[in-house]
Design an enzyme around this catalytic site. Structure first.
Site, short mmCIF file in Angstrom:
data_model
loop_
_atom_site.label_atom_id
_atom_site.label_comp_id
_atom_site.label_asym_id
_atom_site.label_seq_id
_atom_site.Cartn_x
_atom_site.Cartn_y
_atom_site.Cartn_z
N GLU A 130 11.84 -9.42 1.94
CA GLU A 130 12.09 -8.81 0.63
C GLU A 130 13.52 -8.30 0.48
OE1 GLU A 130 7.79 -9.24 0.90
OE2 GLU A 130 9.33 -8.54 2.30
N HIS A 163 -2.00 -3.24 0.39
CA HIS A 163 -1.80 -4.11 -0.77
C HIS A 163 -2.31 -3.48 -2.07
CE1 HIS A 163 -2.02 -6.72 2.77
NE2 HIS A 163 -1.32 -7.61 2.10
#
Length: 324
Positions: free
Chosen positions: A59, A128
């Site tokens: 990321e 998540h």
């Protein structure tokens, strides 16, 4: 036209890619796989690998590449798989994208759009499932959006791409399969103001994103009891539309804030403070908040549901304000 939230997002991407050659999409699995939530399905075949770019699982790397591309005049859309994973790119988002206009004395801008899924309700466990958009709403230099309707899913992207500064779009993961009618000519929408999703006179329910359908369900239940609840979709979390919030509260004289983030240090706390600062003498009851339990989001279905705001809890909070 009957469509889904993810299809509305896909249409928005397709339109942006066609309208502006500077626009491209990059992120994990956005190309050949079609996106983790199928938002970009078919776009690689239509626009090719130069404009639909699969990235490594890093990321910080691909968000940094997006910042660089924006500085160079492109209009990148960066997809991060979940808000939890965006923490790996905090330096790029908070210390670079958000600050470069200020630190350059206005000489450069970062017209970057970052999209990410947020929220719980799908049994994918704690890493998540969290709602961290309130963290980003704390940061000057970025705009934070939370599309909760098909119209906003369709229209916010193009408006965000026109902004000269970084814009973060938080898409609640439970909304991707939401289905409804969307006008054929639906286009760009306002990304500066909240929206009244249900007018009312007795209590204001202030919310955004994935909790909007729950707030509307609670308002319908309250309506059957003779309680007329107004539902405000904040939509823009930074900068907050303080005028819309205060106007609603001054009318109804009661406020329930629904926020899937944790209560401590939350966006709901900021909204509550603004109501107390701007409408204290208009209130007939203290501001109420319905937030997620102060725990990592559980995996088991019954515990996950118990940890999250639900229509029954929202309605109960509203009743308490009215009946005491």
């Amino acid at each position: 036209m009957r469509t889904t939230y993810r299809e509305a997002l896909r249409t928005a991407h397709r339109e942006a890619l066609r309208r502006d050659p500077r626009v491209f999409l990059m992120g994990e699995d956005v190309g050949r796989y079609g996106g983790s939530y199928a938002v970009s399905k078919g776009l690689l075949e239509e626009f090719g690998p130069e404009r639909i770019r699969d990235t490594p699982l890093s990321e910080s790397t691909f968000v940094g590449a997006g910042v660089g591309a924006a500085l160079a005049g492109m209009r990148p859309i960066v997809e991060i798989m979940t808000v939890n994973f965006s923490l790996l790119a905090l330096d790029q988002i908070v210390n670079n994208a958000a600050l470069l206009r200020h630190m350059s004395g206005g000489q450069v801008s970062v017209p970057l759009v970052i999209r990410m899924a947020t929220g719980a309700g799908r049994q994918v466990a704690a890493q998540h499932s969290h709602s961290l958009e309130g963290w980003y709403a704390h940061i000057p230099g970025i705009k934070v959006l939370a599309p909760a309707t098909l119209e906003d899913a369709r229209g916010m992207l193009w408006s965000a791409l026109q902004d000269p500064d970084p814009v973060l779009l938080f898409e609640h993961a439970t909304l991707y399969a939401a289905e409804g009618d969307l006008a054929e000519g639906a286009g760009a929408v306002d990304i500066a103001r909240a929206a009244i999703r249900r007018p009312g006179r007795d209590v204001s329910i202030l919310t955004y994103g994935g909790t909007l359908p729950k707030a509307l369900a609670a308002a319908e239940a309250l309506g059957r009891e003779g309680i007329d609840a107004e539902v405000i979709d904040l939509r823009v979390l930074r900068p907050l539309d303080g005028g819309a919030i205060l106007a609603s509260v001054r009318k109804t004289r009661r406020a329930v804030i629904v926020d899937e983030g944790w209560r401590s240090g939350s966006l709901s706390a900021e909204i509550s403070a603004r109501i107390m600062e701007g409408a204290f003498y208009d209130l007939d009851a203290p501001v109420a908040r319905v937030c997620s339990a102060e725990t990592p989001i559980p995996y088991p279905r019954h515990l996950e549901e118990a940890a999250l705001p639900q229509p029954e809890g929202i309605a109960a909070a509203a009743r308490e304000l009215i009946h005491g």
